[in-house]
Design a protein around this motif. Sequence first.
Motif, PDB file in Angstrom:
ATOM      1  N   ARG A  94      -3.948  -2.643  33.898  1.00 45.62           N
ATOM      2  CA  ARG A  94      -4.424  -3.724  33.704  1.00 45.62           C
ATOM      3  C   ARG A  94      -3.910  -3.880  35.610  1.00 45.62           C
ATOM      4  O   ARG A  94      -3.992  -4.987  36.844  1.00 45.62           O
ATOM      5  CB  ARG A  94      -3.344  -4.445  33.227  1.00 45.62           C
ATOM      6  CG  ARG A  94      -3.152  -5.625  32.862  1.00 45.62           C
ATOM      7  CD  ARG A  94      -2.167  -6.634  31.816  1.00 45.62           C
ATOM      8  NE  ARG A  94      -2.762  -5.955  30.356  1.00 45.62           N
ATOM      9  CZ  ARG A  94      -2.083  -5.280  29.648  1.00 45.62           C
ATOM     10  NH1 ARG A  94      -0.458  -4.745  29.933  1.00 45.62           N
ATOM     11  NH2 ARG A  94      -3.127  -5.108  28.151  1.00 45.62           N
ATOM     12  N   THR A 106     -12.760  -6.310  33.820  1.00 41.99           N
ATOM     13  CA  THR A 106     -11.517  -7.395  33.794  1.00 41.99           C
ATOM     14  C   THR A 106     -12.195  -8.187  32.210  1.00 41.99           C
ATOM     15  O   THR A 106     -10.780  -7.874  31.471  1.00 41.99           O
ATOM     16  CB  THR A 106     -12.048  -9.454  33.762  1.00 41.99           C
ATOM     17  OG1 THR A 106     -12.128  -8.997  35.501  1.00 41.99           O
ATOM     18  CG2 THR A 106     -11.588 -10.725  33.226  1.00 41.99           C
ATOM     19  N   TYR A 155      -7.966  -8.247  42.557  1.00 39.33           N
ATOM     20  CA  TYR A 155      -7.614  -9.340  42.379  1.00 39.33           C
ATOM     21  C   TYR A 155      -6.055 -10.278  43.213  1.00 39.33           C
ATOM     22  O   TYR A 155      -7.026 -11.271  44.046  1.00 39.33           O
ATOM     23  CB  TYR A 155      -6.902 -10.455  41.073  1.00 39.33           C
ATOM     24  CG  TYR A 155      -8.299 -10.462  40.283  1.00 39.33           C
ATOM     25  CD1 TYR A 155      -9.543 -10.916  41.065  1.00 39.33           C
ATOM     26  CD2 TYR A 155      -8.298  -9.561  39.351  1.00 39.33           C
ATOM     27  CE1 TYR A 155     -10.291 -11.269  40.233  1.00 39.33           C
ATOM     28  CE2 TYR A 155      -9.319  -9.703  38.335  1.00 39.33           C
ATOM     29  CZ  TYR A 155     -10.888 -10.333  38.950  1.00 39.33           C
ATOM     30  OH  TYR A 155     -11.709 -10.619  37.912  1.00 39.33           O
ATOM     31  N   SER A 179      -4.799  -6.239  38.349  1.00 36.83           N
ATOM     32  CA  SER A 179      -4.250  -7.364  39.422  1.00 36.83           C
ATOM     33  C   SER A 179      -4.722  -6.545  40.883  1.00 36.83           C
ATOM     34  O   SER A 179      -4.867  -7.600  41.258  1.00 36.83           O
ATOM     35  CB  SER A 179      -3.124  -7.240  38.872  1.00 36.83           C
ATOM     36  OG  SER A 179      -2.337  -7.679  39.455  1.00 36.83           O
TER      37      SER A 179
END
Length: 203
Positions: free
Chosen positions: A124, A113, A131, A128
């Motif tokens: 990134r 993160t 998550y 993403s």
Amino acid sequence: MSSSAIGRKGAATRQRIVAGAALLIRDRGAAQTSLDDVLEATSTSKGQLFHYFPQGRAGLLSAVAEHEVTQVLEAQQPYLSDLSTLESWERWREAVLTHYLELGDKCPLGALTTELGKTSPETRAIVSRLYGTWEASLALGVARLRERGAVAGAIDPDHLARCVLVAIQGGVTMLRTTRRVAYLQVSLDAALAPLGISDTTAA
């Protein structure tokens, strides 16, 4: 030597480079970790590194991000895959706390993160996706609890899953700074309170 043996050896070499780079980034941060640092730490030649990562640093960082995502999710298994009972949620909670207590400020989630997620659009996207996968698993678990009548039907699975993820991320950030797991425990228990899962004993 057979092609399959060569393939296994090559995969092992690539994994050794990725795992070594991941440990360096957890310890120093992505910006402070150079390719030369990785070469030295993993006893790898420059030719080997570029053989497995033709894109150089960018390719290696993407591979490290994928590696760390795997570490984050696997540390929660087998519980994350079946959060259909309150008992499984309690075991999952204990697994999370134990995992991050053991790793302290060297945890892969923090590196993903705060470090890797900022290095490129590719990394990134990998973070993403982590998550998204994690949130979906938690939300499914809450939905199954609702279906069984184990928790109040008014609980929104997506909202609670996001609260849990925010709690873990915030707690891990403070853990990395202070090396105190109590922050993670308090934030996680607050997020899980609607499910009636908590432990009032601070770590």
